[in-house]
Design an enzyme around this catalytic site. Structure first.
Site, short mmCIF file in Angstrom:
data_model
loop_
_atom_site.label_atom_id
_atom_site.label_comp_id
_atom_site.label_asym_id
_atom_site.label_seq_id
_atom_site.Cartn_x
_atom_site.Cartn_y
_atom_site.Cartn_z
N HIS A 76 0.84 -1.20 0.00
CA HIS A 76 0.00 0.00 0.00
C HIS A 76 0.87 1.25 0.00
CE1 HIS A 76 0.52 1.26 4.28
NE2 HIS A 76 0.68 -0.04 4.50
N ASP A 78 -0.63 4.43 0.81
CA ASP A 78 -1.17 5.47 1.68
C ASP A 78 -0.40 5.44 2.99
OD1 ASP A 78 -2.40 2.93 2.22
OD2 ASP A 78 -3.83 3.96 3.53
N ASP A 109 6.53 2.15 6.03
CA ASP A 109 5.13 1.67 6.03
C ASP A 109 4.34 2.44 5.00
OD1 ASP A 109 2.67 0.60 6.66
OD2 ASP A 109 2.45 1.69 8.54
N GLU A 143 -5.09 1.33 3.09
CA GLU A 143 -4.73 0.35 4.12
C GLU A 143 -4.84 0.93 5.51
OE1 GLU A 143 -2.50 -2.16 6.86
OE2 GLU A 143 -1.99 -0.08 6.38
N GLU A 144 -4.38 2.16 5.68
CA GLU A 144 -4.30 2.73 7.03
C GLU A 144 -5.67 3.02 7.63
OE1 GLU A 144 -1.71 2.50 8.59
OE2 GLU A 144 -0.02 2.62 7.22
N HIS A 204 -23.71 19.80 36.08
CA HIS A 204 -22.69 20.52 36.82
C HIS A 204 -22.33 19.68 38.05
CE1 HIS A 204 -20.79 23.55 39.31
NE2 HIS A 204 -20.84 24.43 38.32
N ARG A 319 -6.94 -8.32 21.61
CA ARG A 319 -6.25 -8.95 20.47
C ARG A 319 -6.58 -10.43 20.43
NH1 ARG A 319 -4.35 -5.37 16.61
NH2 ARG A 319 -4.58 -3.43 17.76
N HIS A 421 3.91 4.32 12.22
CA HIS A 421 2.79 5.03 12.86
C HIS A 421 3.26 6.05 13.88
CE1 HIS A 421 -0.62 1.99 11.82
NE2 HIS A 421 0.34 1.96 10.92
#
Lengths: 452, 452
Positions: A76, A78, A109, A143-144, A204, A319, A421
């Site tokens: 990629h 991008d 990347d 991709e990102e 408040h 994950r 990143h």
């Protein structure tokens, strides 16, 4: 010049740059002799209700000799957002060479690896040597932000573009150390929103504090029950589902080149979750983990505000690893958090939503594709590669596997310290040049794989 | 016309409107016969390093007969931000009369009460009746952002402007119900930042998740130990310091007009922290509470981001009541959170900072000032007023008390449902007109107070 194009796919105001980036990629592939197509993958809906054209997916073909193997290289062009003010030492969109490192957003990347693959076919052409295998490219520009449009395109071209492909190669990851690596697995990701809604508007905290059960207190209370200080996931059923570490795996991890001290100093922590290499790598790659990313709807600016937020949404993710199943995890998390919340006896409303459910990907590191990788690494670097996994998620690998049924290898050339990143992303000249050699050698090795 | 001036003190781009608002206030006071001064209180430093003039403080004097009592009326003419898009039914900066309610930003907080006080002296002048007491005004334009410059001005004029003042009257609060009220206390506020700092930069949750102890997990873990689901503050020493509810107080609370059902429906909750009136009011006014406002540094936008934030700062506050002491609370909170954090055995760094430490204010509701208030309410409304406290903090009351040593009363005329700081702020014509009559009656009653 590729780095100078601000092809940030997350920023719609940069979309013309992104289109230009795809055009440049197509042009480059044509220049080195490819049959290039730019595939329209439709429109992207924007939050405001309007829509904008997705960047086209660039495909290319070099050779179509049916007697040869055919590989398809995915990449990629991008990039993640980047601003000088974020703490870059150089202009992120001006390729800057400092002591043999090439700095710039997208350097590692994934622009340099894509270029290295293009240079690979260029080298054969320049030397007037036939490619040992047919080579296809599929290069995307989203991709990102989640590869919008690509899944549909893969499904649509399953029996056309992909029909003669034997293997898919992804070079969108990095080594674990200075030793070259082959990547045979990635974790998946289940991303959750936990929303607690209470009063009909923000209150408040002076005027109302003490009289209402605050959504933020409730939310903090349930988030605190997700994971223990020592990293143990507290959601019933999650840990039980995880495949056991085999002796063979243990041995493999033990042999991997990985220095805990330099990992610590890279991160800037005096202590990690585990103090030995095998446990640490296992929890990075093949055990699930919970991360709490933040809370939407609460006060998040600098300064002080005396507010009781009426509706708060926590973002957390788990994950995924074999043998977890996102659909099962969704139910486990939802049931568990509702039962924890019920104990609080709060009048506020909790709702749990899984917004991403990406499965893990795992290949067999003894597959001929990996044997070819080991041979190529040995030829170029004169060492055995580390066989590693990736803690992050590369959903496209799983999509390629599920839709096309082809075997996949991840063949990284980026350095462990490239800062993907992050600020000051770079790729070293060494990795870029030797990586290109690795790709050249790899095509040769793949051509030797026997049909089996 | 006062509502039409966007005197938002938090927005520096509106500063010229704010200056104009102070000029208009001064002009109005001059018109009704006051000796007016505009006191320069200096400059305001801005985050970008530049500075901008603070709005002048307007003071005025009506009468200086040494045989009479002298009261000083405090008020403010700046407002909270407001935009039509926030959910206003009308233009917030155009006074709109709907069914006897006057809608507009600042209508109740605090422009109408200030005007009602000005009308009060105007009435005496129009009727050619001598004021029964000397009346001074001190009107500021920075209340909504912390009364910048006013503390110093009060200290500076302690022995000049304030020297002949007997009593200070604040009408910057509201009734509790449809019954008129006198306010004799406010809670203070200790506002804390709890910062957990870990890795040297944000990490990708896929790549690093499972290997590091995450600052966000640590922060959630300590925040969850501040307060129980049922509202019990868990910080040792805090509850013990609180003055006990006396039988007399209990009786007073019991007699207050307050409808739990309408409070619930105003807030939009099916259940409150306490289900009886006395407990609820006590926890609103005279017990401390913890509110968690939000977290800076974590992901707080819409959408998904797979980040492990490197440094997160929770904002929470504890409302102060007699006999808590902010300096003691600071130590209690700091020691407690550090001890909770230590049990987590995390390598991350915790730091606790108290950024605001405002003391509560409490008056004696049997003081002649309050007796005068009761008499005035009875005369105008033919009912006994509720004697109430305010859960929020009005730091200027405590400053007046500590610096000048004068007795203070809070004499509200705003309605319980005026929506201060919220959308669709209003004051009813009824409260505005009858409130003005209350002020007129109040001056008469104060003139009757014997020196004691």
């Amino acid at each position: 010049p590729w780095i100078a194009v601000e092809s940030d796919s997350s920023d719609v105001t940069k979309r013309s740059d992104l289109h230009r980036m795809m055009d440049m990629t197509a042009e480059k592939l044509r220049l080195v002799g490819g049959s290039v197509e730019m595939v329209d993958v439709g429109m992207q809906a924007l939050p405001n209700g309007s829509s904008i054209a997705l960047p086209k997916v660039v495909t290319a073909r070099f050779g179509e000799d049916p007697s040869k193997r055919t590989v398809c290289v995915y990449g990629h062009v991008d990039v993640q957002p980047a601003k000088k003010e974020d703490g870059w030492a150089t202009d992120p969109y001006e390729l800057t060479d400092i002591d043999g490192n090439l700095y710039g957003r997208g350097a590692s990347d994934n622009k340099a690896p894509v270029l290295a693959w293009i240079h690979t076919v260029e080298v054969y052409k320049a030397l007037n040597i036939d490619l040992p295998v047919n080579v296809k490219f599929i290069i995307e520009g989203m991709e990102e932000t989640g590869s919008n449009g690509l899944d549909d395109m893969i499904v649509a071209q399953k029996d056309s573009f992909f029909s003669d492909v034997d293997y898919i190669i992804i070079s969108d990851c990095v080594w674990l150390s200075r030793r070259p690596a082959l990547t045979y697995g990635t974790r998946g990701n289940c991303y959750f929103f936990a929303e607690v809604e209470g009063p009909k508007k923000d209150l408040h905290s002076g005027v109302y504090g003490g009289t209402v059960m605050e959504p933020m207190t409730d939310l903090i209370g349930i988030l605190d029950k997700l994971i223990s200080p020592s990293g143990k996931i507290l959601i019933p059923g999650v840990r039980e589902a995880v495949a056991h570490l085999s002796d063979e795996e243990w041995k493999m991890y033990q042999d991997i080149e990985f220095d805990l001290e330099s990992y610590k100093s890279e991160i800037g922590l005096s202590q990690l979750m585990y103090s030995n290499k095998v446990d640490l790598l296992a929890h990075r790659w093949r055990h699930p983990t919970v991360s709490i990313h933040g809370i939407e709807g609460a006060f998040s600016s600098a300064g002080t505000k005396t507010v009781i937020p009426a509706k708060v949404i926590a973002k957390f993710s788990i994950r995924q690893v074999p043998n977890m199943d996102p659909a099962v995890v969704e139910k486990q998390v939802t049931d568990y958090l509702h039962s924890v919340f019920a104990k609080r006896k709060s009048p506020n409303k909790l709702s749990i939503t899984m917004v991403i459910g990406a499965k893990p990907w795992l290949a067999d590191p003894k597959h001929p594709l990996y044997e070819a990788g080991k041979a190529a690494v040995k030829r170029v670097f004169a060492v055995e590669p580390d066989l590693i996994r990736e803690g992050g998620t590369i959903p496209i690998a799983r999509t390629f596997q599920d839709v096309t049924g082809k075997s996949i290898i991840m063949l990284p050339i980026g350095g462990f310290d490239d800062g993907l990143h992050s600020q000051n992303e770079k790729i070293s000249r060494y990795n870029y040049m030797e990586g290109t050699k690795l790709f050249i050698a790899y095509l040769h090795e793949v051509s030797q794989i026997k049909k089996y």
